[in-house]
Design a protein around this motif. Structure first.
Motif, PDB file in Angstrom:
ATOM      1  N   SER A   1       1.097  -1.483  -0.061  1.00 40.73           N
ATOM      2  CA  SER A   1       0.005   0.408   0.487  1.00 40.73           C
ATOM      3  C   SER A   1       0.479   1.135   0.052  1.00 40.73           C
ATOM      4  O   SER A   1       2.352   1.307  -0.343  1.00 40.73           O
ATOM      5  CB  SER A   1      -1.101   0.005   1.589  1.00 40.73           C
ATOM      6  N   ALA A   2       0.328   1.989  -0.515  1.00 39.20           N
ATOM      7  CA  ALA A   2       1.307   3.291  -0.207  1.00 39.20           C
ATOM      8  C   ALA A   2      -0.689   4.685   0.545  1.00 39.20           C
ATOM      9  O   ALA A   2      -0.613   4.750   0.161  1.00 39.20           O
ATOM     10  CB  ALA A   2       0.866   4.122  -1.919  1.00 39.20           C
ATOM     11  N   VAL A   3       0.921   5.433   1.285  1.00 43.36           N
ATOM     12  CA  VAL A   3       0.288   6.816   1.958  1.00 43.36           C
ATOM     13  C   VAL A   3       1.067   8.085   0.758  1.00 43.36           C
ATOM     14  O   VAL A   3       1.967   8.142   0.901  1.00 43.36           O
ATOM     15  CB  VAL A   3       0.605   6.819   3.271  1.00 43.36           C
ATOM     16  N   VAL A  29       5.256   4.450  -6.834  1.00 43.63           N
ATOM     17  CA  VAL A  29       4.137   4.351  -7.257  1.00 43.63           C
ATOM     18  C   VAL A  29       4.329   3.872  -9.026  1.00 43.63           C
ATOM     19  O   VAL A  29       5.676   5.023  -9.422  1.00 43.63           O
ATOM     20  CB  VAL A  29       3.320   5.200  -7.178  1.00 43.63           C
ATOM     21  N   THR A  30       4.053   4.013  -9.525  1.00 39.68           N
ATOM     22  CA  THR A  30       4.369   4.163 -10.759  1.00 39.68           C
ATOM     23  C   THR A  30       2.851   5.325 -12.302  1.00 39.68           C
ATOM     24  O   THR A  30       3.744   5.301 -12.554  1.00 39.68           O
ATOM     25  CB  THR A  30       3.479   2.008 -12.117  1.00 39.68           C
ATOM     26  N   GLY A  98       0.563  -0.368  -9.419  1.00 34.82           N
ATOM     27  CA  GLY A  98      -0.145  -1.137 -10.779  1.00 34.82           C
ATOM     28  C   GLY A  98      -0.430  -0.803 -11.678  1.00 34.82           C
ATOM     29  O   GLY A  98      -0.896   0.134 -11.809  1.00 34.82           O
ATOM     30  N   TRP A  99      -0.965  -1.608 -12.512  1.00 35.83           N
ATOM     31  CA  TRP A  99      -1.460  -0.894 -13.951  1.00 35.83           C
ATOM     32  C   TRP A  99      -3.284  -1.795 -13.482  1.00 35.83           C
ATOM     33  O   TRP A  99      -3.049  -2.617 -13.980  1.00 35.83           O
ATOM     34  CB  TRP A  99      -0.988  -2.218 -15.237  1.00 35.83           C
ATOM     35  N   LYS A 100      -3.877  -0.412 -14.131  1.00 32.66           N
ATOM     36  CA  LYS A 100      -5.513  -0.791 -13.676  1.00 32.66           C
ATOM     37  C   LYS A 100      -5.765  -1.495 -12.156  1.00 32.66           C
ATOM     38  O   LYS A 100      -6.579  -1.947 -12.749  1.00 32.66           O
ATOM     39  CB  LYS A 100      -6.217  -1.912 -15.236  1.00 32.66           C
ATOM     40  N   GLU A 101      -4.895  -1.211 -11.901  1.00 35.35           N
ATOM     41  CA  GLU A 101      -4.914  -1.281 -10.355  1.00 35.35           C
ATOM     42  C   GLU A 101      -5.170  -0.143  -9.366  1.00 35.35           C
ATOM     43  O   GLU A 101      -6.304   0.866  -9.709  1.00 35.35           O
ATOM     44  CB  GLU A 101      -3.868  -2.062  -9.635  1.00 35.35           C
ATOM     45  N   LYS A 102      -6.338  -0.590  -7.868  1.00 31.68           N
ATOM     46  CA  LYS A 102      -6.346   0.838  -7.435  1.00 31.68           C
ATOM     47  C   LYS A 102      -5.924   2.193  -6.625  1.00 31.68           C
ATOM     48  O   LYS A 102      -4.204   1.563  -6.916  1.00 31.68           O
ATOM     49  CB  LYS A 102      -6.747  -0.109  -5.520  1.00 31.68           C
TER      50      LYS A 102
ATOM     51  N   SER B  95     -10.001   2.195 -22.294  1.00 33.48           N
ATOM     52  CA  SER B  95      -9.707   0.862 -22.020  1.00 33.48           C
ATOM     53  C   SER B  95      -8.068   1.414 -21.719  1.00 33.48           C
ATOM     54  O   SER B  95      -6.863   0.599 -21.839  1.00 33.48           O
ATOM     55  CB  SER B  95      -9.215  -0.034 -23.496  1.00 33.48           C
ATOM     56  N   SER B  96      -8.303   2.640 -20.904  1.00 36.77           N
ATOM     57  CA  SER B  96      -6.638   3.322 -21.441  1.00 36.77           C
ATOM     58  C   SER B  96      -6.315   3.073 -19.387  1.00 36.77           C
ATOM     59  O   SER B  96      -7.109   1.939 -18.753  1.00 36.77           O
ATOM     60  CB  SER B  96      -6.901   4.990 -21.217  1.00 36.77           C
ATOM     61  N   TYR B  97      -5.511   3.486 -18.381  1.00 32.62           N
ATOM     62  CA  TYR B  97      -4.942   3.591 -17.457  1.00 32.62           C
ATOM     63  C   TYR B  97      -6.039   4.223 -16.890  1.00 32.62           C
ATOM     64  O   TYR B  97      -5.667   4.173 -15.497  1.00 32.62           O
ATOM     65  CB  TYR B  97      -3.451   3.454 -17.162  1.00 32.62           C
ATOM     66  N   LYS B  98      -6.235   4.921 -17.048  1.00 29.82           N
ATOM     67  CA  LYS B  98      -7.133   6.077 -16.009  1.00 29.82           C
ATOM     68  C   LYS B  98      -8.619   5.732 -16.066  1.00 29.82           C
ATOM     69  O   LYS B  98      -9.285   4.835 -16.702  1.00 29.82           O
ATOM     70  CB  LYS B  98      -7.673   6.940 -17.581  1.00 29.82           C
TER      71      LYS B  98
END
Lengths: 114, 111
Positions: A1-3, A29-30, A98-102, B95-98
């Motif tokens: 996690s990140a703060v 973070v990415t 991450g990619w398309k993560e929270k 379908s992007s990362y946003k």
């Protein structure tokens, strides 16, 4: 996690001035993003903060008005330039690991422009 | 326009009751996420459901996803006054990362 630490938490500014909001993440973070939330509304994406290069802005937002920096993986700033009362909003910094993560969010900056 | 639309816009229930919020979206997704926001401050991630999942649980939260109808629901069981907040669904944009956020549901849980 990140703060995520975001500051200032709130400010009252005069028309025509500029405010810089800082966002510091406690781990790598990415991606980092800036959102705006107008009173009683949902979040609108302003831009993606890219490390070491120009931010990617969404439609309706321009670099001259909202310059963004991201000098490293964990820090970003958003400047609201030449403010008007219409800029009164909550500005939120967010990041993902991450990619398309929270997304993790800072606590927001509540800006009021008089 | 926003990717997600939520209903109801506002919901008021008694403590102990269940609260259900719905989210509809427009394009194909990899996942759908739900967030909570207290008093207009930072958002907190609640749960992520992937497109190949139909239901997911986390504590008192239950999320469903129907990709054929492009809709999701968030159920909060046995609500508490502390659940009073705004709840947002979020999906990808083109379908992007946003992540794009829905219009939100304001939940009030009366003690």
């Amino acid at each position: 996690s990140a703060v995520i630490s975001q500051k200032p938490s709130r400010d009252i500014c005069q028309r025509g001035t500029s405010l810089t909001i800082q966002c510091q993440v406690d781990s790598q973070v990415t991606m980092m993003f800036w959102y705006r939330q107008q009173p009683g509304q949902s979040l609108t994406l302003i831009a993606t903060a890219n490390q070491g290069s120009e931010a990617t802005y969404e439609s309706g937002f321009v670099i001259d008005k909202f310059p963004i920096s991201r000098p490293n993986l964990t820090f970003s700033t958003l400047t609201v330039s030449n403010m008007s009362p219409e800029d009164s909003s909550i500005y939120l910094c967010s990041a993902t690991q991450g990619w398309k993560e929270k997304l993790f969010f800072g606590s927001g900056t509540q800006l009021s422009v008089l | 326009s926003q990717q997600g639309e939520e209903d109801p816009q506002a919901l008021s229930i008694q403590e102990g009751e269940n609260a259900t919020m719905n989210c509809s979206y427009k394009t194909s997704i990899n996942n759908l996420q739900w967030y909570r926001q207290n008093s207009g401050r930072g958002l907190v991630h609640l749960i992520l459901i992937r497109s190949n999942e139909r239901e997911k649980h986390s504590g008192r939260l239950r999320v469903t996803l129907d990709t054929s109808k492009k809709s999701s629901s968030l159920l909060i069981t046995a609500s508490r006054a502390a659940d009073t907040a705004s709840y947002f669904c979020a999906t990808e944009w083109d379908s992007s990362y946003k992540l794009i956020f829905g219009s939100g549901t304001r939940l009030l849980v009366r003690p």
